[in-house]
Design a protein around this motif. Structure first.
Motif, PDB file in Angstrom:
ATOM      1  N   UNK A  43     -32.120  10.280  50.006  1.00  0.00           N
ATOM      2  CA  UNK A  43     -32.647   9.150  49.246  1.00  0.00           C
ATOM      3  C   UNK A  43     -32.836   9.587  47.794  1.00  0.00           C
ATOM      4  N   UNK A  44     -32.674   8.656  46.893  1.00  0.00           N
ATOM      5  CA  UNK A  44     -32.752   8.932  45.463  1.00  0.00           C
ATOM      6  C   UNK A  44     -33.020   7.632  44.721  1.00  0.00           C
ATOM      7  N   UNK A  45     -33.426   7.697  43.440  1.00  0.00           N
ATOM      8  CA  UNK A  45     -33.685   6.458  42.697  1.00  0.00           C
ATOM      9  C   UNK A  45     -32.438   5.588  42.597  1.00  0.00           C
ATOM     10  N   UNK A  46     -32.630   4.278  42.642  1.00  0.00           N
ATOM     11  CA  UNK A  46     -31.513   3.353  42.480  1.00  0.00           C
ATOM     12  C   UNK A  46     -30.972   3.382  41.057  1.00  0.00           C
ATOM     13  N   UNK A  47     -29.767   2.880  40.877  1.00  0.00           N
ATOM     14  CA  UNK A  47     -29.101   2.926  39.586  1.00  0.00           C
ATOM     15  C   UNK A  47     -29.505   1.739  38.709  1.00  0.00           C
ATOM     16  N   UNK A  48     -29.461   1.973  37.393  1.00  0.00           N
ATOM     17  CA  UNK A  48     -29.759   0.923  36.419  1.00  0.00           C
ATOM     18  C   UNK A  48     -28.663   0.917  35.369  1.00  0.00           C
ATOM     19  N   UNK A  49     -27.996  -0.205  35.212  1.00  0.00           N
ATOM     20  CA  UNK A  49     -26.958  -0.356  34.195  1.00  0.00           C
ATOM     21  C   UNK A  49     -27.648  -0.471  32.837  1.00  0.00           C
ATOM     22  N   UNK A  50     -27.364   0.486  31.950  1.00  0.00           N
ATOM     23  CA  UNK A  50     -28.080   0.570  30.684  1.00  0.00           C
ATOM     24  C   UNK A  50     -27.660  -0.482  29.660  1.00  0.00           C
ATOM     25  N   UNK A  51     -26.534  -1.136  29.903  1.00  0.00           N
ATOM     26  CA  UNK A  51     -26.108  -2.193  28.971  1.00  0.00           C
ATOM     27  C   UNK A  51     -25.033  -3.028  29.644  1.00  0.00           C
ATOM     28  N   UNK A  52     -25.368  -4.280  29.918  1.00  0.00           N
ATOM     29  CA  UNK A  52     -24.397  -5.155  30.582  1.00  0.00           C
ATOM     30  C   UNK A  52     -24.610  -6.591  30.128  1.00  0.00           C
ATOM     31  N   UNK A  53     -23.497  -7.304  30.021  1.00  0.00           N
ATOM     32  CA  UNK A  53     -23.541  -8.750  29.819  1.00  0.00           C
ATOM     33  C   UNK A  53     -23.210  -9.378  31.171  1.00  0.00           C
ATOM     34  N   UNK A  54     -24.225  -9.872  31.846  1.00  0.00           N
ATOM     35  CA  UNK A  54     -24.038 -10.460  33.176  1.00  0.00           C
ATOM     36  C   UNK A  54     -22.963 -11.547  33.131  1.00  0.00           C
ATOM     37  N   UNK A  55     -22.954 -12.295  32.030  1.00  0.00           N
ATOM     38  CA  UNK A  55     -22.036 -13.428  31.924  1.00  0.00           C
ATOM     39  C   UNK A  55     -20.574 -13.007  32.060  1.00  0.00           C
ATOM     40  N   UNK A  56     -20.249 -11.770  31.675  1.00  0.00           N
ATOM     41  CA  UNK A  56     -18.850 -11.327  31.731  1.00  0.00           C
ATOM     42  C   UNK A  56     -18.331 -11.213  33.156  1.00  0.00           C
ATOM     43  N   UNK A  57     -19.236 -11.158  34.116  1.00  0.00           N
ATOM     44  CA  UNK A  57     -18.820 -11.162  35.522  1.00  0.00           C
ATOM     45  C   UNK A  57     -18.430 -12.570  35.965  1.00  0.00           C
ATOM     46  N   UNK A  58     -18.713 -13.559  35.108  1.00  0.00           N
ATOM     47  CA  UNK A  58     -18.508 -14.988  35.393  1.00  0.00           C
ATOM     48  C   UNK A  58     -19.465 -15.489  36.464  1.00  0.00           C
ATOM     49  N   UNK A  59     -20.452 -14.668  36.807  1.00  0.00           N
ATOM     50  CA  UNK A  59     -21.420 -15.000  37.843  1.00  0.00           C
ATOM     51  C   UNK A  59     -22.795 -15.206  37.217  1.00  0.00           C
ATOM     52  N   UNK A  60     -23.593 -16.089  37.799  1.00  0.00           N
ATOM     53  CA  UNK A  60     -24.983 -16.203  37.375  1.00  0.00           C
ATOM     54  C   UNK A  60     -25.727 -14.944  37.820  1.00  0.00           C
ATOM     55  N   UNK A 471     -15.198 -22.661  34.987  1.00  0.00           N
ATOM     56  CA  UNK A 471     -16.479 -22.008  34.707  1.00  0.00           C
ATOM     57  C   UNK A 471     -17.387 -23.016  34.007  1.00  0.00           C
ATOM     58  N   UNK A 472     -18.021 -23.901  34.771  1.00  0.00           N
ATOM     59  CA  UNK A 472     -18.753 -25.014  34.177  1.00  0.00           C
ATOM     60  C   UNK A 472     -20.114 -24.659  33.590  1.00  0.00           C
ATOM     61  N   UNK A 473     -20.664 -23.499  33.927  1.00  0.00           N
ATOM     62  CA  UNK A 473     -21.979 -23.117  33.397  1.00  0.00           C
ATOM     63  C   UNK A 473     -21.778 -22.440  32.044  1.00  0.00           C
ATOM     64  N   UNK A 474     -22.141 -23.138  30.985  1.00  0.00           N
ATOM     65  CA  UNK A 474     -21.961 -22.679  29.606  1.00  0.00           C
ATOM     66  C   UNK A 474     -20.493 -22.424  29.267  1.00  0.00           C
ATOM     67  N   UNK A 475     -19.605 -22.845  30.158  1.00  0.00           N
ATOM     68  CA  UNK A 475     -18.184 -22.588  29.958  1.00  0.00           C
ATOM     69  C   UNK A 475     -17.769 -21.172  30.265  1.00  0.00           C
ATOM     70  N   UNK A 476     -18.702 -20.348  30.783  1.00  0.00           N
ATOM     71  CA  UNK A 476     -18.406 -18.926  30.990  1.00  0.00           C
ATOM     72  C   UNK A 476     -18.833 -18.401  32.361  1.00  0.00           C
ATOM     73  N   UNK A 477     -19.554 -19.226  33.148  1.00  0.00           N
ATOM     74  CA  UNK A 477     -20.020 -18.784  34.467  1.00  0.00           C
ATOM     75  C   UNK A 477     -19.838 -19.894  35.488  1.00  0.00           C
TER      76      UNK A 477
END
Length: 541
Positions: A43-60, A471-477
């Protein structure tokens, strides 16, 4: 609820591994006891993405989290400037509200550059007073990447106000300084900016590290800097963090930060240096209440099979088992549709460009990089108009203003490789106008109109076909499940490559061709732009 976990504990704080019995109660680690047992898992600490734009995944955000936890990710430092450039603070609120509905640690930044520059049309403005208000919220933990590096260097009053408000609220300030070195680099970071995820090369990153900057090693769908920068981890372990920045849904389903970790370990890097870059360093830089498997910490941790294969078996967030054996227990959340899309369909003639010279400036795309080069070539002149030259792989690129009806900006680009048809996207950083690359005006118009009719998306068109991922949410998600989005995206990606593109991720590369703050040559809805001199330039020489 109270439960016990027995496993070999990888302590990234004290840099130790030992068999342990860990008791979790009311979402916290209440007891850690060393035991004398032979245990199979870690077991170990979970990972944290230090810089991400969630919108680029096209997912909320909620859907992003549903997939990310399978890969051992428990949190993200998320810059919502994509949706902010479309909808302003309303868009930031949308991300926060959606994120609240799932067990995942989303920490958002106050978008510092909305619009990213004054040389393009965005859907909103976030000024320094808005930044002050955003930074007063608990969900907003930093000032997001200050892309307007000329504004910092030349002391633009509004830019300096935003930085001052971050200091007032004692919030870290993220950087964005592609290619900056020497005194210019020092002046930028001496303003109070502390990170950078935009290093082109090893020497640039090394100079910034020596100046005290924290470097994020990025491996996204288009920009891939891991191989170039990972050697720096050995000498600067306290200043390195891992991030993905922009990751399309098909890649997110395959992996997240676990890919950084596996690759770094395979290259022989120290286990604790690697894991700290994926958790400890991020938590300490942004002052996050995410747990590090210490007594009293939030119960955020992952369980793996071994330190060689590093397969994620379980992911816990706040004491809840949120994923096990590649199955996520986070339930899909349906979100409302919000948007800002106000342009009418186009005509093929809108993509014509009159020939005004024998030579043209061309955006040279570099696979795996966000930077481009400026190159020159002869104009293919047909009946007084400059046209795509598929034989030389010089294609038309156009940017269409999505917020109102305006003339289409047209230029030329190399290395997209299409022999037929056109591909288009409304995921076009940072203003999210419509960007299209094609072999002819009719197909370019057809691909753009498919997006206009859907009020957002990515598309492909030839004389005989039309494909679109709406991608109807803001045109990007979209609200669709990640698996469904990935399937549609893979079909578009595959078809673009069948039409001749040699790029690893043609749609992700396309999405950055209107990003003016990354040199050297880009295209906005207002015209061709030189990112070095920070001014418009002519297509014809």
């Amino acid at each position: 609820m109270e439960f016990t976990v027995k496993a070999n504990l990888i302590d990234v704080v004290s840099k130790d591994i030992y068999p342990a019995e860990v008791i979790i109660s009311n979402k916290k680690i209440v007891s850690i006891t060393r035991i004398e047992e032979s245990l199979d898992t870690y077991i170990l600490p979970g990972f944290i993405d230090a810089h991400v734009h969630i919108e680029s995944s096209m997912l909320v955000p909620s859907e992003f989290a549903r997939i990310a936890v399978k890969h051992g990710t428990v949190g993200t430092i998320s810059d919502p400037h994509e949706i902010a450039n479309v909808l302003g603070i309303t868009g930031v609120d949308y991300m926060i509200d959606n994120a609240r509905q799932v067990p995942f640690h989303f920490y958002f930044g106050a978008p510092s550059c909305v619009p990213a520059t004054n040389f393009e049309t965005a859907g909103a403005v976030i000024n320094s007073n808005d930044i002050d208000e955003l930074l007063s919220r608990k969900e907003i933990v930093y000032l997001a990447e200050m892309m307007n590096f000329p504004g910092v260097i030349y002391k633009d009053e509004e830019v300096l106000k935003k930085i001052a408000f971050a200091k007032k609220h004692n919030r870290p300030i993220d950087g964005h300084a592609p290619g900056l070195i020497g005194e210019t680099m020092k002046n930028y970071f001496d303003a109070g900016i502390s990170t950078d995820h935009e290093c082109f090369g090893y020497e640039e990153a090394l100079e910034k590290l020596k100046h005290g900057v924290k470097i994020m090693i990025r491996e996204g769908s288009a920009a891939k800097n891991f191989d170039t920068l990972i050697p720096l981890l050995e000498d600067f372990p306290e200043q390195i963090m891992f991030c993905c920045d922009d990751k399309h849904p098909d890649n997110l389903i395959e992996s997240h930060l676990n890919d950084h970790v596996k690759r770094a370990l395979k290259e022989g890097h120290d286990l604790y240096n690697v894991l700290r870059a994926a958790s400890y360093n991020v938590i300490h830089h942004y002052n996050l209440p995410i747990g590090l498997l210490q007594i009293g910490d939030n119960a955020d941790f992952i369980e793996i099979d071994n330190t060689e294969d590093f397969n994620i078996l379980k992911t816990y967030i706040s004491g809840d088992l949120v994923a096990e054996n590649n199955t996520s227990f986070i339930q899909p959340i349906k979100s409302e549709i919000i948007n800002n899309f106000h342009c009418n369909v186009k005509q093929a003639s809108d993509f014509k460009i009159k020939s005004e010279g024998e030579k043209i400036r061309i955006i040279e795309t570099l696979d795996g990089q966000l930077i481009t080069h400026e190159i020159h070539a002869n104009t293919l002149n047909i009946n007084g108009y400059a046209e795509s030259n598929t034989g030389e792989d010089i294609l038309k690129i156009a940017v269409v203003n999505r917020y109102n009806d305006a003339p289409v900006a047209v230029a030329f680009i190399k290395n997209f490789g299409l022999k037929d048809g056109a591909i288009a996207s409304c995921v076009a950083h940072d203003c999210h106008n419509i960007v299209v690359v094609g072999t002819n005006d009719n197909d370019m118009c057809k691909a753009v109109n498919a997006i206009i009719k859907a009020k957002g998306g990515i598309s492909l068109a030839t004389k005989t076909e039309e494909m679109v991922l709406e991608l109807p949410i803001a045109g990007i998600m979209t609200n669709l499940p990640a698996e469904e989005v990935a399937e549609s995206y893979i079909k578009l990606d595959r078809r673009a490559k069948e039409l001749g593109s040699k790029l690893r991720a043609p749609y992700m590369s396309l999405s950055f061709m209107a990003l003016l703050v990354i040199p050297e040559l880009k295209l906005s809805d207002k015209g061709l732009f030189n990112g070095k001199s920070f001014e418009f330039t002519d297509v014809f020489i």
